[in-house]
Enzyme design. Sequence first.
Site, mmCIF file in Angstrom:
data_model
loop_
_atom_site.group_PDB
_atom_site.id
_atom_site.type_symbol
_atom_site.label_atom_id
_atom_site.label_comp_id
_atom_site.label_asym_id
_atom_site.label_seq_id
_atom_site.Cartn_x
_atom_site.Cartn_y
_atom_site.Cartn_z
ATOM 1 C CG ASP A 23 -3.571 1.278 -1.387
ATOM 2 O OD1 ASP A 23 -2.724 1.801 -2.137
ATOM 3 O OD2 ASP A 23 -3.358 1.027 -0.193
ATOM 4 C CG HIS A 40 1.962 0.646 -4.350
ATOM 5 N ND1 HIS A 40 1.166 -0.420 -3.991
ATOM 6 C CD2 HIS A 40 1.369 1.739 -3.816
ATOM 7 C CE1 HIS A 40 0.145 0.009 -3.279
ATOM 8 N NE2 HIS A 40 0.233 1.322 -3.161
ATOM 9 C CD GLU A 57 -0.406 5.127 -2.944
ATOM 10 O OE1 GLU A 57 -1.515 4.563 -2.833
ATOM 11 O OE2 GLU A 57 0.655 4.640 -2.502
ATOM 12 C CG ASP A 85 3.367 -3.416 -2.591
ATOM 13 O OD1 ASP A 85 3.362 -2.455 -3.385
ATOM 14 O OD2 ASP A 85 3.634 -3.291 -1.386
ATOM 15 C CG HIS A 136 -4.582 -0.828 3.904
ATOM 16 N ND1 HIS A 136 -3.429 -0.607 4.621
ATOM 17 C CD2 HIS A 136 -4.260 -0.569 2.619
ATOM 18 C CE1 HIS A 136 -2.454 -0.235 3.810
ATOM 19 N NE2 HIS A 136 -2.946 -0.199 2.575
ATOM 20 C CD GLU A 142 3.074 2.498 -0.805
ATOM 21 O OE1 GLU A 142 2.908 3.594 -0.246
ATOM 22 O OE2 GLU A 142 2.294 1.521 -0.625
#
Length: 391
Positions: free
Chosen positions: A111, A78, A171, A80, A360, A145
């Site tokens: 990520d 992904h 991932e 984003d 994150h 995603e």
Amino acid sequence: MDIELKRPVFTNEDCIAILGDLIAINSTNDHEITVAKYLQKLLKENGIDAKVLRYSDTRADLLAEIGSGSPVLGISGHMDVVDAGDPTEWTSNPFELTERDGRLYGRGAADMKSGLAAMVIALIEIKHNRLLKKGTIRLMATFGEEVGEEGSQKITEMGLMDDVDALVIGEPSGYDPAFSHKGSLDIRLTSKGKSAHSSMPEDGKNAIDPLIEILHAANHHFRDSAVENELLGPLTFHTTIFKGGNQVNSIPAMAEAEINVRTIPNFTNQQVIADLQKLVDQQNDAGAQVKLEAYMTQDAVETTGKSRLMELIQQVGSEFRGAPIKPGVIPAVTDASNLLRDKDEGFPFAIWGPTGDGVHQVDEYVEKDLYLNFIKIYITVFTQYLNAQKD
């Protein structure tokens, strides 16, 4: 087992620069089209046509292929990233790739722009060095995603997974690949009441009360459930947002709760919705006005992890690590929820990509050597998997 490139296109410095370019594109839950156009240009400069599948001024998927015919190996990542939060809490600019102590820092470094970059670079090296003798490698880079997996849903609806025989999603896993993960379900409960002065509550209807009853019963129902998955464990159920009322001495006319559920194959999204709806119906039968909306639903992914693809991944990965690697499962959701829709549990699938720490969180990073190794790993696994297929 590592494939030596006779005519490498990129140096290690080039590979890091490409990742730096991707990190510099702020694709926080949007603006993936800028990433897609950058990758399209990079691929075109190296003899690979890529198509930007545009859905709005800022959002797009990217599709590219090398080789021809079957079998088809799908590779996906992904474009984003999640919000960087307060940039002053970062040691360095989150949107400027920064190297410190063998680590590459930046939002999306782990990520998963490093996994995506490694796949794109591998695709170019395989094409340039004419390593692919059989089959097709199809790159599917997705938007959205992190919130809702919209890009992979569109790719699936377009039929781009119909002829895919195996799938690798890049991932962050490190050397140990995964082959299954939990599902995710976001639910909103909206309660309508009637406002009144808090000294005369009989003139109103408190919108918060039925939500409290529903959530209390739901916590016991889902958390006390004996249903578990052998690999993924139990379902998890959490109310993560609650809003109600606007003044302390007024009976609230509206209240809202949002819930995130991490589901398992034997306690599905559909079953959770049905069970929760029964609790809502009980309150509505007693005079409440509560509406349930499941606004994001991604199913759990369960494959056996037993395939020639996984065997090859274990062999190659172990050689790079210098120790055995162990396939397993992860709790987080990936685009596989959409991409593997209608595939059976024996479908060859792996979540496998470079990682580091801080996903994150502030100061997210990918291990530099791991990122560079995964480029070589992808080149080796992709080509050997397809070239060894029988006619």
